[in-house]
Design a protein around this motif. Structure first.
Motif, PDB file in Angstrom:
ATOM      1  N   ILE A   1       0.836  -1.198   0.000  1.00 44.74           N
ATOM      2  CA  ILE A   1       0.000   0.000   0.000  1.00 44.74           C
ATOM      3  C   ILE A   1       0.873   1.252   0.000  1.00 44.74           C
ATOM      4  O   ILE A   1       2.019   1.234   0.471  1.00 44.74           O
ATOM      5  N   ASP A   2       0.336   2.335  -0.526  1.00 48.35           N
ATOM      6  CA  ASP A   2       1.053   3.610  -0.580  1.00 48.35           C
ATOM      7  C   ASP A   2       0.575   4.574   0.507  1.00 48.35           C
ATOM      8  O   ASP A   2       1.292   5.520   0.830  1.00 48.35           O
ATOM      9  N   LEU A   3      -0.615   4.376   1.024  1.00 47.21           N
ATOM     10  CA  LEU A   3      -1.176   5.235   2.069  1.00 47.21           C
ATOM     11  C   LEU A   3      -1.894   4.361   3.093  1.00 47.21           C
ATOM     12  O   LEU A   3      -2.749   3.541   2.714  1.00 47.21           O
ATOM     13  N   GLY A   4      -1.570   4.520   4.396  1.00 47.89           N
ATOM     14  CA  GLY A   4      -2.310   3.807   5.430  1.00 47.89           C
ATOM     15  C   GLY A   4      -1.417   3.053   6.395  1.00 47.89           C
ATOM     16  O   GLY A   4      -0.185   3.131   6.361  1.00 47.89           O
ATOM     17  N   LYS A   5      -2.082   2.298   7.292  1.00 49.09           N
ATOM     18  CA  LYS A   5      -1.363   1.535   8.329  1.00 49.09           C
ATOM     19  C   LYS A   5      -0.781   0.262   7.724  1.00 49.09           C
ATOM     20  O   LYS A   5      -1.439  -0.465   6.986  1.00 49.09           O
TER      21      LYS A   5
ATOM     22  N   SER B   1      12.442  -4.364   4.778  1.00 43.29           N
ATOM     23  CA  SER B   1      12.683  -3.935   3.404  1.00 43.29           C
ATOM     24  C   SER B   1      11.702  -2.826   3.004  1.00 43.29           C
ATOM     25  O   SER B   1      10.500  -2.939   3.215  1.00 43.29           O
ATOM     26  N   LEU B   2      12.263  -1.729   2.411  1.00 39.06           N
ATOM     27  CA  LEU B   2      11.446  -0.635   1.894  1.00 39.06           C
ATOM     28  C   LEU B   2      11.831  -0.393   0.440  1.00 39.06           C
ATOM     29  O   LEU B   2      12.992  -0.541   0.054  1.00 39.06           O
ATOM     30  N   ARG B   3      10.805   0.037  -0.336  1.00 42.24           N
ATOM     31  CA  ARG B   3      11.077   0.344  -1.729  1.00 42.24           C
ATOM     32  C   ARG B   3      10.128   1.429  -2.218  1.00 42.24           C
ATOM     33  O   ARG B   3       8.983   1.538  -1.770  1.00 42.24           O
ATOM     34  N   LEU B   4      10.644   2.240  -3.141  1.00 42.18           N
ATOM     35  CA  LEU B   4       9.824   3.265  -3.790  1.00 42.18           C
ATOM     36  C   LEU B   4      10.217   3.328  -5.261  1.00 42.18           C
ATOM     37  O   LEU B   4      11.416   3.349  -5.583  1.00 42.18           O
TER      38      LEU B   4
ATOM     39  N   LEU C   1       2.972   1.347  12.548  1.00 42.33           N
ATOM     40  CA  LEU C   1       3.780   1.901  11.458  1.00 42.33           C
ATOM     41  C   LEU C   1       2.868   2.212  10.282  1.00 42.33           C
ATOM     42  O   LEU C   1       2.066   1.379   9.856  1.00 42.33           O
ATOM     43  N   TRP C   2       3.016   3.434   9.741  1.00 42.09           N
ATOM     44  CA  TRP C   2       2.197   3.896   8.628  1.00 42.09           C
ATOM     45  C   TRP C   2       3.097   4.319   7.465  1.00 42.09           C
ATOM     46  O   TRP C   2       4.282   4.573   7.649  1.00 42.09           O
ATOM     47  N   VAL C   3       2.474   4.435   6.272  1.00 41.60           N
ATOM     48  CA  VAL C   3       3.142   4.996   5.119  1.00 41.60           C
ATOM     49  C   VAL C   3       2.244   6.077   4.526  1.00 41.60           C
ATOM     50  O   VAL C   3       1.017   5.948   4.520  1.00 41.60           O
ATOM     51  N   GLY C   4       2.872   7.173   4.075  1.00 44.18           N
ATOM     52  CA  GLY C   4       2.114   8.292   3.506  1.00 44.18           C
ATOM     53  C   GLY C   4       2.992   9.088   2.565  1.00 44.18           C
ATOM     54  O   GLY C   4       4.111   8.689   2.231  1.00 44.18           O
ATOM     55  N   THR C   5       2.503  10.231   2.161  1.00 42.30           N
ATOM     56  CA  THR C   5       3.239  11.079   1.219  1.00 42.30           C
ATOM     57  C   THR C   5       4.068  12.116   1.963  1.00 42.30           C
ATOM     58  O   THR C   5       3.802  12.428   3.127  1.00 42.30           O
ATOM     59  N   CYS C   6       5.054  12.627   1.253  1.00 42.18           N
ATOM     60  CA  CYS C   6       5.830  13.746   1.768  1.00 42.18           C
ATOM     61  C   CYS C   6       5.120  15.041   1.350  1.00 42.18           C
ATOM     62  O   CYS C   6       4.428  15.087   0.334  1.00 42.18           O
TER      63      CYS C   6
ATOM     64  N   ARG D   1       3.005  11.223  -4.975  1.00 41.86           N
ATOM     65  CA  ARG D   1       3.088   9.896  -4.384  1.00 41.86           C
ATOM     66  C   ARG D   1       3.694   8.931  -5.382  1.00 41.86           C
ATOM     67  O   ARG D   1       3.470   9.016  -6.594  1.00 41.86           O
ATOM     68  N   GLY D   2       4.471   7.970  -4.859  1.00 36.49           N
ATOM     69  CA  GLY D   2       5.062   6.939  -5.712  1.00 36.49           C
ATOM     70  C   GLY D   2       4.452   5.578  -5.398  1.00 36.49           C
ATOM     71  O   GLY D   2       3.441   5.468  -4.709  1.00 36.49           O
ATOM     72  N   ASP D   3       5.120   4.549  -5.895  1.00 34.98           N
ATOM     73  CA  ASP D   3       4.678   3.164  -5.661  1.00 34.98           C
ATOM     74  C   ASP D   3       5.544   2.594  -4.548  1.00 34.98           C
ATOM     75  O   ASP D   3       6.718   2.280  -4.753  1.00 34.98           O
ATOM     76  N   ALA D   4       4.963   2.473  -3.354  1.00 37.82           N
ATOM     77  CA  ALA D   4       5.716   2.035  -2.180  1.00 37.82           C
ATOM     78  C   ALA D   4       5.525   0.550  -1.937  1.00 37.82           C
ATOM     79  O   ALA D   4       4.504  -0.047  -2.296  1.00 37.82           O
ATOM     80  N   SER D   5       6.517  -0.049  -1.295  1.00 40.05           N
ATOM     81  CA  SER D   5       6.445  -1.456  -0.901  1.00 40.05           C
ATOM     82  C   SER D   5       7.168  -1.614   0.432  1.00 40.05           C
ATOM     83  O   SER D   5       8.241  -1.026   0.648  1.00 40.05           O
ATOM     84  N   THR D   6       6.605  -2.442   1.337  1.00 41.34           N
ATOM     85  CA  THR D   6       7.181  -2.637   2.665  1.00 41.34           C
ATOM     86  C   THR D   6       7.256  -4.129   2.974  1.00 41.34           C
ATOM     87  O   THR D   6       6.270  -4.857   2.816  1.00 41.34           O
TER      88      THR D   6
END
Length: 229
Positions: A104-108, A130-133, A199-204, A209-214
């Motif tokens: 997901i790119d936005l959310g918990k 592991s994190l990726r964008l 832990l959440w992911v969001g935009t700067c 926004r990009g394509d995120a991976s966790t």
């Protein structure tokens, strides 16, 4: 010279023997050296020492002395208060996932509940995984922690970002690199009790926004530790 009369001769003859006897007696008598002190009696042996007398009565109290002068003024002391507390006991927890693979790119992304023992303590939180964008244009993603649904304000949020400028035009594709990274920090001002750490992911701010991976193809973990201030 007139001859002595017969009577005078007789008296002279009687006196001579008596004179010799007195002279002989005086030669055999030795005078006691202390005779002049004690008279004609000789000194006997010393007597038994007497006992101590009764203590005398207290004397008259003396007059009060002159009052002393004040001493020099001392330096101001420091106020020290002793606080007796129980010895600090370690309090920590770990939540781990194998191949989380959360795209997901936005959310918990994940959460971990923790029991905080003291209100005056701080929480140390750590995410490692592991994190990726990836994106064709410039983009930015932000990974951050929340505590009971709100970001840390004591003193600042706990976060990490990944910024990607552009893809790879010569290969007509985007860069796709997964790296083990971490999000770590301390948060103060959280009350004692059960705390939901997530832990959440969001935009700067001001970036697309990009394509995120966790947590791709690897172990991810959240570690929470209570620390004394």
């Amino acid at each position: 010279m007139t001859p002595l009369s017969p009577r005078l001769l007789i008296l002279l003859c009687l006196a001579l023997p008596l004179h010799g006897q007195e002279k002989g007696r005086s030669r055999g008598y030795r005078k006691d050296p202390d005779a002049d002190k004690f008279g004609s009696c000789l000194q006997g042996p010393a007597g038994t020492p007497g006992r101590d007398g009764n203590p005398g009565a207290n004397g008259i109290p003396g007059t009060p002395g002159i009052p002393g002068r004040d001493g020099l003024k001392g330096e101001k002391g420091e106020c020290v208060s002793e606080v007796f507390e129980e010895p600090w006991k370690p309090n920590y927890k770990q939540c781990a996932w194998n191949s989380l693979n959360y795209g997901i790119d936005l959310g918990k992304i994940a959460d971990c509940t923790f029991t905080k023992l003291r209100s005056e303590s701080a929480l140390r939180v750590l995410f490692t995984g592991s994190l990726r964008l990836k994106c064709k244009e410039a983009c930015c993603q932000r990974w951050y922690f929340t505590f009971d649904g709100a970001e840390c304000t004591g003193p600042l949020p706990v976060e990490s970002i990944i910024y990607l400028n552009q893809g790879s035009p010569e290969l007509n594709s985007t860069i796709n690199i997964h790296r083990t990274s971490s999000v770590e920090g301390l948060c103060e001002g959280i009350k004692a009790g059960l705390v939901d750490v997530a832990l959440w992911v969001g935009t700067c701010a001001d970036y697309p926004r990009g394509d995120a991976s966790t947590g791709w193809n690897s172990v991810s973990r959240i570690i929470i530790e209570e620390l004394p201030k």
